[in-house]
Design a protein around this motif. Structure first.
Motif, short mmCIF file in Angstrom:
data_model
loop_
_atom_site.label_atom_id
_atom_site.label_comp_id
_atom_site.label_asym_id
_atom_site.label_seq_id
_atom_site.Cartn_x
_atom_site.Cartn_y
_atom_site.Cartn_z
N GLY A 136 -3.40 0.18 -2.26
CA GLY A 136 -2.81 -0.32 -3.49
C GLY A 136 -3.74 -1.16 -4.35
N SER A 137 -3.19 -1.54 -5.48
CA SER A 137 -3.90 -2.35 -6.46
C SER A 137 -4.26 -3.71 -5.88
CB SER A 137 -3.00 -2.53 -7.69
OG SER A 137 -3.54 -3.44 -8.60
N ASP B 122 0.84 -1.20 0.00
CA ASP B 122 0.00 0.00 0.00
C ASP B 122 0.88 1.25 0.00
OD1 ASP B 122 -2.75 -1.12 0.09
OD2 ASP B 122 -2.05 -1.95 2.00
N ARG B 123 1.91 1.24 -0.81
CA ARG B 123 2.86 2.36 -0.92
C ARG B 123 2.51 3.18 -2.16
NH1 ARG B 123 8.18 3.43 0.72
NH2 ARG B 123 8.24 1.39 1.71
N SER B 124 2.19 4.44 -1.96
CA SER B 124 1.86 5.30 -3.09
C SER B 124 3.06 5.41 -4.03
CB SER B 124 1.45 6.69 -2.61
OG SER B 124 2.51 7.31 -1.90
N PRO B 125 2.81 5.53 -5.34
CA PRO B 125 3.93 5.66 -6.28
C PRO B 125 4.55 7.05 -6.23
CG PRO B 125 1.84 5.82 -7.43
CD PRO B 125 1.51 5.49 -6.00
N VAL C 197 4.58 8.63 0.32
CA VAL C 197 4.50 9.92 1.00
C VAL C 197 3.49 9.89 2.14
CG1 VAL C 197 2.78 10.91 -0.60
CG2 VAL C 197 4.30 12.43 0.68
N THR C 198 3.89 10.42 3.28
CA THR C 198 2.98 10.60 4.41
C THR C 198 3.03 12.04 4.92
OG1 THR C 198 4.67 9.83 5.97
CG2 THR C 198 3.08 8.19 5.18
N ASP C 199 4.16 12.71 4.71
CA ASP C 199 4.32 14.10 5.13
C ASP C 199 4.05 15.00 3.93
OD1 ASP C 199 4.92 16.30 6.69
OD2 ASP C 199 7.09 16.12 6.40
#
Length: 172
Positions: free
Chosen positions: A115-116, A43-46, A94-96
């Motif tokens: 995520g996908s 679940d990590r944004s690109p 990104v989280t910040d």
């Protein structure tokens, strides 16, 4: 390759790139969903970068939308709003967020990137969009943290001054 954004009024183009996914290519494993049980998903944004915003841009909206999810309305995986006009990149995971930017609750009702996670055997195409707006905040439109991504999209449409979209592929 067409995207759901192709049906919307034409606006100048932003150039959108990513170090995590190329247009028309598969997501990397970190961009798949651990929350939805995809083995190895994070679940990590690109990572995203964009150029070409007009001088009238006062903020940006970034989103990831799957129109092919097995629902009548697709599935919004991520939306970040109120990114300041000088923003040209978001790092992977990104989280910040910069300035007063905030994350809209996605269709899982979580204020994060999900995520996908297409069904087994499916191949889904995800529209990763960056839109430049002529307003500094969606709150100027009366939108708050309870707004859905579809409602935000509907309300910002008249304020979009440029848009760039890349398409990522998710498959299982």
């Amino acid at each position: 390759m067409s995207t759901p954004f192709d049906r919307l009024p034409s606006v100048p183009a932003l150039t959108v790139t990513s170090t995590d996914v190329a247009d028309g290519e598969d997501f990397a494993l970190p961009q798949y969903s651990a929350a939805f049980g995809v083995p190895g998903g994070e679940d990590r944004s690109p990572q995203l970068s964009w150029t070409g915003a007009p001088e009238t841009a006062k903020s940006f909206v970034v989103s990831v939308y799957d129109p092919e999810a097995p629902t009548p309305s697709g599935f919004w995986h991520w939306m970040v709003v109120d990114l300041p006009a000088g923003t040209t990149e978001l790092p992977s995971g990104v989280t910040d967020l910069p300035g007063a930017a905030w994350t809209v609750k996605n269709d899982a009702r979580a204020a994060q990137y999900i995520g996908s996670a297409p069904p087994e055997g499916a191949v889904d195409h995800y529209a990763i969009a960056v839109q430049a707006l002529d307003i500094a905040s969606v709150k100027e439109l009366g939108l708050d943290e309870e707004a859905t991504p579809a409602f935000v999209s509907f309300n910002v449409l008249p304020h979009v001054v440029a848009r760039g979209v890349i398409t990522a592929i998710g498959r299982r």
